[in-house]
Design a protein around this motif. Structure first.
Motif, PDB file in Angstrom:
ATOM      1  N   GLU A 157      68.117 -47.850 -30.343  1.00 26.71           N
ATOM      2  CA  GLU A 157      69.246 -47.022 -30.795  1.00 26.71           C
ATOM      3  C   GLU A 157      70.133 -46.582 -29.886  1.00 26.71           C
ATOM      4  O   GLU A 157      70.834 -45.516 -30.150  1.00 26.71           O
ATOM      5  N   THR A 164      49.866 -37.121 -38.973  1.00 24.23           N
ATOM      6  CA  THR A 164      51.066 -38.070 -39.514  1.00 24.23           C
ATOM      7  C   THR A 164      50.715 -39.485 -38.941  1.00 24.23           C
ATOM      8  O   THR A 164      50.476 -39.760 -37.700  1.00 24.23           O
ATOM      9  N   ASN A 218      65.423 -43.930 -40.975  1.00 21.44           N
ATOM     10  CA  ASN A 218      65.043 -42.831 -40.107  1.00 21.44           C
ATOM     11  C   ASN A 218      63.595 -42.548 -40.176  1.00 21.44           C
ATOM     12  O   ASN A 218      62.987 -42.591 -41.472  1.00 21.44           O
ATOM     13  N   GLY A 219      62.775 -42.392 -39.256  1.00 19.75           N
ATOM     14  CA  GLY A 219      61.496 -41.881 -39.384  1.00 19.75           C
ATOM     15  C   GLY A 219      60.553 -43.000 -39.894  1.00 19.75           C
ATOM     16  O   GLY A 219      59.208 -42.863 -40.257  1.00 19.75           O
ATOM     17  N   SER A 220      60.990 -44.412 -39.706  1.00 16.73           N
ATOM     18  CA  SER A 220      59.997 -45.308 -40.469  1.00 16.73           C
ATOM     19  C   SER A 220      59.089 -45.900 -39.340  1.00 16.73           C
ATOM     20  O   SER A 220      58.096 -46.650 -39.489  1.00 16.73           O
ATOM     21  N   THR A 274      60.569 -46.109 -33.225  1.00 12.78           N
ATOM     22  CA  THR A 274      60.495 -45.635 -31.704  1.00 12.78           C
ATOM     23  C   THR A 274      58.989 -45.534 -31.327  1.00 12.78           C
ATOM     24  O   THR A 274      58.768 -45.747 -30.340  1.00 12.78           O
ATOM     25  N   SER A 275      58.242 -45.007 -32.374  1.00  9.44           N
ATOM     26  CA  SER A 275      56.919 -45.055 -32.025  1.00  9.44           C
ATOM     27  C   SER A 275      56.249 -46.610 -31.547  1.00  9.44           C
ATOM     28  O   SER A 275      55.267 -46.606 -30.665  1.00  9.44           O
TER      29      SER A 275
HETATM   30  N1  LIG Z   1      56.052 -36.210 -31.117  1.00  5.53           N
HETATM   31  C1  LIG Z   1      55.864 -36.499 -32.741  1.00  5.53           C
HETATM   32  N2  LIG Z   1      55.114 -35.414 -33.381  1.00  5.53           N
HETATM   33  C2  LIG Z   1      54.932 -35.561 -34.416  1.00  5.53           C
HETATM   34  N3  LIG Z   1      55.426 -36.538 -35.454  1.00  5.53           N
HETATM   35  C3  LIG Z   1      56.278 -37.340 -34.826  1.00  5.53           C
HETATM   36  C4  LIG Z   1      56.586 -37.442 -33.557  1.00  5.53           C
HETATM   37  N4  LIG Z   1      57.371 -38.430 -33.170  1.00  5.53           N
HETATM   38  C5  LIG Z   1      57.644 -38.961 -34.324  1.00  5.53           C
HETATM   39  N5  LIG Z   1      56.986 -38.455 -35.558  1.00  5.53           N
HETATM   40  C6  LIG Z   1      56.808 -38.803 -37.009  1.00  5.53           C
HETATM   41  O1  LIG Z   1      56.528 -40.139 -36.621  1.00  5.53           O
HETATM   42  C7  LIG Z   1      57.306 -41.003 -37.688  1.00  5.53           C
HETATM   43  C8  LIG Z   1      57.867 -41.982 -37.138  1.00  5.53           C
HETATM   44  O2  LIG Z   1      58.911 -41.645 -36.280  1.00  5.53           O
HETATM   45  P1  LIG Z   1      59.619 -42.561 -35.296  1.00  5.53           P
HETATM   46  O3  LIG Z   1      60.502 -41.737 -34.359  1.00  5.53           O
HETATM   47  O4  LIG Z   1      58.499 -43.720 -34.723  1.00  5.53           O
HETATM   48  O5  LIG Z   1      60.834 -43.212 -36.268  1.00  5.53           O
HETATM   49  P2  LIG Z   1      62.083 -43.883 -36.122  1.00  5.53           P
HETATM   50  O6  LIG Z   1      61.975 -45.170 -37.062  1.00  5.53           O
HETATM   51  O7  LIG Z   1      62.270 -44.371 -34.664  1.00  5.53           O
HETATM   52  O8  LIG Z   1      62.848 -42.824 -36.687  1.00  5.53           O
HETATM   53  P3  LIG Z   1      64.641 -42.851 -36.272  1.00  5.53           P
HETATM   54  O9  LIG Z   1      65.595 -43.858 -36.716  1.00  5.53           O
HETATM   55  O10 LIG Z   1      64.984 -41.422 -37.108  1.00  5.53           O
HETATM   56  O11 LIG Z   1      64.823 -42.468 -35.045  1.00  5.53           O
HETATM   57  C9  LIG Z   1      58.123 -39.819 -38.416  1.00  5.53           C
HETATM   58  O12 LIG Z   1      57.639 -39.204 -39.537  1.00  5.53           O
HETATM   59  C10 LIG Z   1      58.213 -38.795 -37.485  1.00  5.53           C
HETATM   60  O13 LIG Z   1      58.595 -37.593 -37.962  1.00  5.53           O
END
Ligand SMILES: Nc1ncnc2c1ncn2[C@@H]1O[C@H](COP(=O)(O)OP(=O)(O)OP(=O)(O)O)[C@@H](O)[C@H]1O
Length: 292
Positions: A156, A18, A40-42, A45-46
């Protein structure tokens, strides 16, 4: 102490196959309040995890206050990431976490932390494990605000709070920021109630950067034109239309880009009302388009 500048270059974050963040670059000036916005998932957090040195990127780099933050003690003491999960001592009462952060953070203000605990009505006598989701979020807000870290990031955390607590958080943040400017990043997919706080926004979608702009630029780059459909069409043809809707004979079109003053004057003369573009509107329109 003033806030840290942030520079993200060609950042890629992967989890196995991913790709969570895909070649993202953006810059944040010191002492701004930035919205890191994405659905969501954009990848919000990463991205924040890399800025907080909790995760190594697969490629690219980040600079905080001009230096690479990994294993840099000075920078790490000045970088705070508040996550909804807490990062507090859950089996203990509030005091244990407060004294932990007081030791860890040179900029910590213990008296302000006490004020904040009272402002959010948190119980000092119970262990944090007995707190509701909203109370835990509020305690995260206390840790983030009282830490006064030169780079403070809230991932968040306010989502769990009820509306009065969220508005208290926004007001406290703005008041404290006015007295102690620092760089603040608020990540969210709920924008309308916090957009008034932002000096700039970074919008990501599907791990890719859509926009990194100072909010002031929205005023000159975006406009919503409302009026008789024929007149609105006449002046918006050829412009970048991000949204359009009709209500009977009236049409409302949101355009974004380098707007031509003469075209806007012509629109006004033709009876078209011209308004600004909110961050929320822009976010919804841009990410809807990208997701199609
Ligand atoms: N520990 C992990 N293992 C595998 N995939 C992950 C992991 N953490 C995040 N992902 C994937 O990476 C992508 C980005 O996730 P991330 O948590 O950074 O998004 P986000 O914008 O913070 O989302 P949200 O608003 O839902 O919290 C998503 O597709 C998620 O499924």
């Amino acid at each position: 102490m003033s806030g840290y500048a942030v520079s993200v270059r060609d950042l890629t974050v992967r989890y196995g196959r991913t790709i969570a963040v895909d070649n993202v670059s953006f810059d944040l000036e010191p002492d701004g309040i930035y919205g890191l916005l994405g659905r969501n998932g954009s990848g919000k957090t990463s991205t924040l995890s890399v800025l907080a040195s909790m995760r190594r990127p697969a490629a690219g780099s980040v600079l905080i206050d001009g230096v690479e933050p990994f294993e840099n003690e000075r920078i790490m003491a000045g970088v705070s990431l508040i996550r909804e999960s807490g990062d507090v001592l859950t089996n203990e009462k509030i005091a244990a976490s407060l004294s932990y952060y007081e030791q860890a953070r040179p900029t910590w203000d213990a008296a302000f932390a006490d004020e904040l605990v009272d402002a959010f009505g948190l119980n000092r006598k119970k262990p944090i494990s007995t707190f509701s989701r909203g109370q835990r979020s509020a305690f995260g807000a206390v840790i983030g605000l009282a830490g006064r870290a030169p780079l403070t990031m809230f991932d968040e955390v306010y989502l769990g709070m009820d509306a009065p607590s969220r508005y208290r958080f926004y007001d406290l943040l703005l008041a404290d920021y006015a007295e102690h400017p620092r760089t603040i990043i608020l990540s969210s997919h709920l924008i309308s109630e916090i957009e008034r706080l932002f000096s700039g926004v970074v919008i990501i979608d599907g791990g890719r950067l859509l926009l990194n702009e100072e909010v002031e630029d929205f005023r000159t780059r975006g406009a919503t034109l409302t009026g008789p459909a024929a007149q609105v069409d006449a002046v918006t043809t050829g412009l970048r239309v991000v949204a359009s809707r009709s209500l009977g004979p009236t049409k409302e079109v949101t355009v974004y880009g380098d707007l031509d003053g003469a075209a806007l004057d012509a629109a006004r003369a033709a009876g078209v009302a011209i308004g600004g573009v909110g961050v929320q509107d822009l976010f919804v329109h841009l990410t809807e388009k990208e997701s199609r």
